[in-house]
Design a protein around this motif. Sequence first.
Motif, short mmCIF file in Angstrom:
data_model
loop_
_atom_site.label_atom_id
_atom_site.label_comp_id
_atom_site.label_asym_id
_atom_site.label_seq_id
_atom_site.Cartn_x
_atom_site.Cartn_y
_atom_site.Cartn_z
N LEU A 179 -1.85 -1.11 -3.86
CA LEU A 179 -2.97 -0.20 -3.65
C LEU A 179 -2.45 1.20 -3.40
O LEU A 179 -1.65 1.42 -2.49
CB LEU A 179 -3.83 -0.66 -2.47
CG LEU A 179 -5.01 0.26 -2.10
CD1 LEU A 179 -6.04 0.28 -3.23
CD2 LEU A 179 -5.65 -0.18 -0.80
N ARG A 235 -3.66 4.87 -2.32
CA ARG A 235 -4.82 5.52 -1.70
C ARG A 235 -4.54 6.98 -1.41
O ARG A 235 -3.39 7.39 -1.14
CB ARG A 235 -5.22 4.81 -0.42
CG ARG A 235 -4.18 4.85 0.70
CD ARG A 235 -4.62 4.01 1.88
NE ARG A 235 -5.83 4.52 2.49
CZ ARG A 235 -5.84 5.37 3.51
NH1 ARG A 235 -4.71 5.80 4.01
NH2 ARG A 235 -6.97 5.78 4.01
N GLU A 280 -7.99 3.29 -4.59
CA GLU A 280 -8.98 3.00 -3.56
C GLU A 280 -10.39 3.01 -4.13
O GLU A 280 -11.28 2.29 -3.65
CB GLU A 280 -8.85 4.01 -2.41
CG GLU A 280 -9.45 3.54 -1.12
CD GLU A 280 -9.03 4.38 0.06
OE1 GLU A 280 -9.15 3.89 1.19
OE2 GLU A 280 -8.60 5.52 -0.15
N LYS A 287 -14.27 -5.53 1.65
CA LYS A 287 -13.91 -4.66 0.54
C LYS A 287 -13.69 -5.56 -0.67
O LYS A 287 -12.96 -6.55 -0.57
CB LYS A 287 -12.66 -3.84 0.85
CG LYS A 287 -12.90 -2.69 1.84
CD LYS A 287 -11.65 -1.87 2.07
CE LYS A 287 -11.93 -0.71 3.02
NZ LYS A 287 -12.72 0.36 2.39
N ARG A 319 0.85 -1.20 0.00
CA ARG A 319 0.00 0.00 0.00
C ARG A 319 0.88 1.24 0.00
O ARG A 319 1.89 1.31 0.71
CB ARG A 319 -0.91 -0.01 1.23
CG ARG A 319 -1.91 1.12 1.29
CD ARG A 319 -2.87 0.91 2.44
NE ARG A 319 -3.69 -0.27 2.24
CZ ARG A 319 -4.98 -0.35 2.59
NH1 ARG A 319 -5.57 0.69 3.13
NH2 ARG A 319 -5.65 -1.46 2.41
#
Length: 311
Positions: A163, A165, A234, A304, A142
């Motif tokens: 990911l 975000r 996200e 999620k 992340r």
Amino acid sequence: MRKEAVFTVSNLYRDNMNIYGYRFGRGDKSACIVGACRGNEIQQLYICSQLIRQLKELEERGAIVKGNEIMVIPTLNTASMNLGKRFWPTDDSDINRMFPGDKNGETTKRIAAGVFDAVKEFSYGIQFTSFYIPGDFIPHVRMMDTGVQNPSLANLFGLPYVLVREAKPIDKVTLNYNWQLNNTSAFSVYTSSTDQIDEESAKLAAASVLRFLTRMGMIRYPSHSGYIATVLQESDLASVRTDQGGIYRPCFKPGQEVRRGEVLAEILDPFEGEIISQILAPAEGIVFFAHSQPLVMEGAIIYKIIRRLHQ
């Protein structure tokens, strides 16, 4: 291997709390790996312990590339671990919400300041951390969108997903965010567990770091090539919330595929045992995160899901 206290918390009534760093190789400050900031991050502590063991063996074989220093800090919070608490024992503050810290502030701010002084000059920073909601993830890297993040570097870990975000105000006091502002390329690695040891995902996470260090030319290690990562924003994730509180019975695990309308979980009346709600999948895709505790509140995020691109 060189073990040293990177910061010490003085204690009037018990032994001082030392935060230890384990250094491998000598030269440029190449990579720093940080484990548990919170007292329940047992998986994160365990992964760091395995990396320390493996890096020690590599150093003994001369496999740390000359001119590189690698440091591992397995935990910043033994006090909370000893008491079985997630946050700092005396005031429930979160060390990973105190960066870059304050040398004259409260205890957790002083810990953050002392640790940040020790780690801020490394070129690459890797943190094993956990989510604010109890649950399990597909292992992934992340990154926060600070304007200086580099998803291409995150691909070198060889984990299934990266990911990216958007940074929220509360994220601006984390280690990852402050690392990036200080020109350290920072990555947070999430695994499939937090307060329990999951051997399979721990091995995957440790291997991903060794793979990254190898590909960056810091160590010589014959690693598996790993995955070609899918980069997610996200906004690619659909959050699923409960409409009732009660006993939580999940039907899917991270990594499993779901179809729109399938039952993701059931909520049971905690006294009478009847099913009072069935939570349906809002989209077709892959489960990225699943809540793991047996009780849920109304409105809690329990899943999620990575939406299919065609939706």
